[in-house]
Motif scaffolding. Structure first.
Motif, PDB file in Angstrom:
ATOM      1  N   THR A   1       9.336   9.627 -12.791  1.00 12.48           N
ATOM      2  CA  THR A   1       9.757   8.795 -13.913  1.00 12.48           C
ATOM      3  C   THR A   1       8.867   9.014 -15.125  1.00 12.48           C
ATOM      4  OG1 THR A   1      10.656   7.100 -12.442  1.00 12.48           O
ATOM      5  CG2 THR A   1      10.067   6.411 -14.669  1.00 12.48           C
ATOM      6  N   VAL A   2       7.558   9.107 -14.899  1.00  9.02           N
ATOM      7  CA  VAL A   2       6.624   9.299 -16.006  1.00  9.02           C
ATOM      8  C   VAL A   2       6.831  10.663 -16.664  1.00  9.02           C
ATOM      9  CG1 VAL A   2       4.186   9.478 -16.622  1.00  9.02           C
ATOM     10  CG2 VAL A   2       4.932   7.729 -15.010  1.00  9.02           C
TER      11      VAL A   2
ATOM     12  N   LEU B   1       1.542  10.296  -4.379  1.00  4.71           N
ATOM     13  CA  LEU B   1       1.701   9.785  -3.014  1.00  4.71           C
ATOM     14  C   LEU B   1       0.491   9.015  -2.514  1.00  4.71           C
ATOM     15  CD1 LEU B   1       3.333  12.952  -1.377  1.00  4.71           C
ATOM     16  CD2 LEU B   1       4.476  10.852  -2.079  1.00  4.71           C
ATOM     17  N   LEU B   2      -0.688   9.355  -2.992  1.00  2.00           N
ATOM     18  CA  LEU B   2      -1.917   8.743  -2.494  1.00  2.00           C
ATOM     19  C   LEU B   2      -2.369   7.625  -3.424  1.00  2.00           C
ATOM     20  CD1 LEU B   2      -1.769  11.383  -0.874  1.00  2.00           C
ATOM     21  CD2 LEU B   2      -4.226  11.661  -1.224  1.00  2.00           C
ATOM     22  N   SER B   3      -3.144   6.712  -2.890  1.00  2.00           N
ATOM     23  CA  SER B   3      -3.683   5.621  -3.695  1.00  2.00           C
ATOM     24  C   SER B   3      -5.142   5.395  -3.327  1.00  2.00           C
ATOM     25  CB  SER B   3      -2.870   4.340  -3.493  1.00  2.00           C
ATOM     26  OG  SER B   3      -2.915   3.920  -2.136  1.00  2.00           O
TER      27      SER B   3
ATOM     28  N   ASP C   1      -1.848   5.370 -14.855  1.00  2.00           N
ATOM     29  CA  ASP C   1      -1.545   3.953 -14.658  1.00  2.00           C
ATOM     30  C   ASP C   1      -0.042   3.738 -14.557  1.00  2.00           C
ATOM     31  OD1 ASP C   1      -4.242   3.401 -14.833  1.00  2.00           O
ATOM     32  OD2 ASP C   1      -4.164   2.938 -16.973  1.00  2.00           O
ATOM     33  N   LEU C   2       0.692   4.396 -15.425  1.00  2.00           N
ATOM     34  CA  LEU C   2       2.151   4.253 -15.392  1.00  2.00           C
ATOM     35  C   LEU C   2       2.730   4.825 -14.103  1.00  2.00           C
ATOM     36  CD1 LEU C   2       2.904   5.181 -19.114  1.00  2.00           C
ATOM     37  CD2 LEU C   2       3.046   2.911 -18.061  1.00  2.00           C
ATOM     38  N   THR C   3       2.104   5.872 -13.582  1.00  2.00           N
ATOM     39  CA  THR C   3       2.527   6.404 -12.284  1.00  2.00           C
ATOM     40  C   THR C   3       2.298   5.375 -11.195  1.00  2.00           C
ATOM     41  OG1 THR C   3       2.047   8.676 -12.967  1.00  2.00           O
ATOM     42  CG2 THR C   3       2.152   8.248 -10.600  1.00  2.00           C
ATOM     43  N   THR C   4       1.171   4.647 -11.273  1.00  2.00           N
ATOM     44  CA  THR C   4       0.910   3.583 -10.312  1.00  2.00           C
ATOM     45  C   THR C   4       1.988   2.508 -10.374  1.00  2.00           C
ATOM     46  OG1 THR C   4      -1.470   3.954 -10.482  1.00  2.00           O
ATOM     47  CG2 THR C   4      -0.772   1.820  -9.614  1.00  2.00           C
TER      48      THR C   4
END
Length: 653
Positions: free
Chosen positions: A21-22, A411-413, A12-15
């Motif tokens: 950063t995470v 990179l993907l969602s 979630d934090l990566t999103t």
């Protein structure tokens, strides 16, 4: 304890930020001091910054003493440190329904302008694929956006892949869509305010007349008349705003012309498939039995000029029907968040050995950039044209190809990248069957993260390379790559890779549900060696070791065909129907009639009463010509259309 902060995972934090950063924040999370004040504010102190996380506000509104703008690593570090400090506290991650969010909660969470725009979108209508889970997801097809609800009942943590600041107007759409989903279902497709122009169309009648002419006269006998009838049906469908049925008619007309020209790319089975799809889409539009957006397609049918962008390869897909071979590199557009295809269609020659798929995939798209290299790497495109179906044509300016690091999680969602097997199953269960779904490059393509490899080997009964793997949430997945002589090298390379000391990271491909078992046909598998190096296997187009590939080919040739009898029978029926559509009902002779009588007898023992009845109807209609003086070819032609539809649907299930 702050349940909203404890519900946020590293993904979630990566999103909310990015993977780098995470990772950096996680390394520093142990060197901070955490305290929670009486009003729920969490204060996290360290030598380089002090972070305050007030209750009831999103992370973007947290306060940090550093000079960075936006969601900095110190805020991410604070969330991770708070979660670690509260590790003894358990937060139940249960499925919940965003449809329970009230209008008052929406008004309180969204800016007034975003709420107005969202309500306007609801009034215009929406088609959405929904998944209820601990982190519900809504795929909003009309606006091509995906909304995830990261924290239960907190709209401040609802995230969309659009460019607007969260929570955006698409959250309103998602909430209203979830309200329309049957409470008894965990996933499904809903339509709100369906446009009448999309459900009832006079062009469906024009299309059916063209199909009846094709079946009666055949490609061989009808020729130009059949092609012109299909072109008229195509134009009528486009005028009615139904691009997918129009594309089917256009492909059929193209096959008629290819047959007349003796083109190697013609194949009779493809005729049967397209006729079946055309019948299914027409029947569905009349009966309104599936979302009109899926069946008919989007209103916009023009190609779109696209600028530069980063395209991440997801592997190379090969679709082989008779003598027609489609080879496409599937790429993920990190700007538009959609899957695109770059490739070509090839026709196998009649009097020469067919080329290996690896040789076809070595065809260049632009200068020294091959199809297979795009599937395995990443492309920095400098412009081109994109069709509504997601086919990309590169522009004249040269693109730059390079290797990728396979950081797909960053990179993907969604909906391309799912959290795991359970979410992939939910999305697949809610989706329409391929003959009734979107005719886009990314339809039914999913990327699933993996955690471990349990077993792998060659399955003789199905002539497939099979691997049993587990996702990060512990759910099991079966990777099954069917062997093909023209792709022996890729099968060998996949076997060798799975037999070594590697860790599976991701698999991309098309999913199918076999009871409780989840099976994916891989387009690519990403693995990691013990030294941390990542690599991709494209089983359809990789070359592998030539000597080992030959030995596998020889071994497979000695194994009796393991395809289930029902699947083989479906293939035989579709082949026979394709040949009948080429010949035409009006020109079918005694040999054809006898062949269909035999197929009808065989169908009676294959378990499907409905399919057997439809095969028998065609056989009886053909046989009646020998003794019925009032026999009419159009009656027999009409019997072929429901059979074509049933076969295409059966092959897709």
């Amino acid at each position: 304890m702050r349940a909203d902060l404890l519900a946020l995972t590293a993904d979630d934090l990566t999103t909310l930020t990015n993977r780098g950063t995470v990772k950096r924040a996680a390394r520093e999370a142990g060197d901070v001091e955490v305290r929670e004040e009486a009003d729920g504010t969490v204060v996290v102190s360290a030598d380089d910054a002090v972070v305050e996380l007030p209750a009831g506000v999103p992370l973007e509104d947290a306060r940090c003493t550093c000079a960075a703008v936006g969601l900095c690593r110190h805020i991410v570090r604070a969330v991770l440190a708070y979660a670690a400090a509260g590790a003894a506290e358990t937060v139940a991650m249960e499925s919940w329904n965003p449809g329970d969010v009230t209008d008052e909660a929406l008004a309180g969470a969204l800016r007034a302008a975003a709420l107005r725009r969202g309500l306007a979108l609801v009034a215009r209508g929406v088609t959405a694929t929904l998944v209820r889970s601990a982190k519900p997801m809504a795929l909003l097809h009309d606006v091509e956006s995906t909304v995830r609800f990261l924290v239960p009942h907190h709209l401040a943590y609802a995230r969309c892949d659009c460019a607007d600041p969260p929570p955006c107007e698409h959250v309103v759409l998602a909430v209203h869509a979830f309200r329309a989903l049957d409470p008894a279902l965990e996933s499904g497709v809903v339509e709100l305010a369906v446009e009448a122009s999309k459900t009832i169309s006079p062009s469906t009648q024009v299309g059916e007349e063209a199909l009846l002419l094709l079946a009666e006269a055949g490609l061989a006998g009808g020729g130009a008349a059949v092609a012109e009838a299909l072109r008229r049906a195509e134009r009528a469908a486009r005028e009615d705003g139904l691009p997918w049925p129009a594309d089917v008619c256009a492909e059929l007309a193209d096959l008629v012309e290819r047959h007349a020209a003796g083109d190697a790319a013609f194949d009779a089975v493809r005729v049967a498939q397209l006729v079946g799809e055309a019948v299914l889409r027409g029947d569905s539009l009349r009966a309104q039995s599936a979302p009109a957006l899926f069946v008919g397609g989007p209103c916009s049918t023009a190609e779109t000029e696209v600028g530069g962008g980063r395209l991440v390869g997801l592997g190379t897909r090969v679709r082989h029907v008779g003598r027609l071979v489609d080879v496409d590199a599937l790429v993920y557009d990190t700007t538009a968040h959609r899957v695109l295809a770059l490739g070509r269609a090839f026709g196998d020659p009649e009097n020469a050995p067919p080329r290996a798929f690896a040789d076809l995939a070595a065809t260049t798209l632009q200068r020294s950039i091959s199809i297979a290299s795009v599937g395995a790497g990443q492309l920095i495109a400098t412009g081109g044209r994109r069709s509504p179906g997601g086919k990309l044509k590169l522009g004249r300016r040269p693109a730059a190809l390079s290797a990728q690091c396979f950081e797909w999680g960053a990179l993907l969602s969604a909906p391309t990248l799912v959290e795991g097997v359970a979410e992939a199953r939910s999305v697949r269960s809610a989706a329409a069957p391929p003959p009734l779904g979107p005719r886009t490059a990314g339809a039914n393509v999913v990327v699933i993260p993996l955690a471990s490899l349990d077993a792998a080997g060659f399955h003789a009964a199905t002539q497939s390379v099979v691997a049993h793997v587990t996702d990060p949430l512990g759910a099991e997945l079966t990777i099954a790559h069917p062997f093909a002589q023209r792709a022996a090298g890729g099968a060998e390379r996949l076997l060798v890779a799975l037999d070594s000391e590697v860790r599976p990271l991701y698999v991309s491909g098309s999913l199918r549900l076999r009871g409780s078992e989840t099976v994916i046909t891989p387009i690519a598998v990403v693995l990691e060696r013990p030294d941390g190096a990542r690599f991709m296997v494209q089983p359809a187009v990789d070359r592998g070791d030539p000597a080992a590939a030959v030995s596998i080919s020889s071994a497979v040739a000695e194994i009796p065909p393991g395809e289930p009898a029902v699947q083989q029978h479906l293939h035989d029926l579709q082949t026979a129907l394709g040949e009948l559509l080429v010949t035409g009902i009006g020109r079918a002779d005694r040999t054809v009639r006898d062949a269909w009588a035999s197929l009808a007898d065989t169908s009676d023992g294959r378990g499907s009463v409905l399919l057997a009845a439809q095969v028998r109807a065609v056989a009886v209609a053909l046989a009646a010509r020998a003794h019925d003086p009032e026999w009419r070819p159009e009656v027999a032609a009409a019997a072929t259309l429901p059979l074509a539809a049933a076969l295409e649907l059966a092959q897709a299930l």
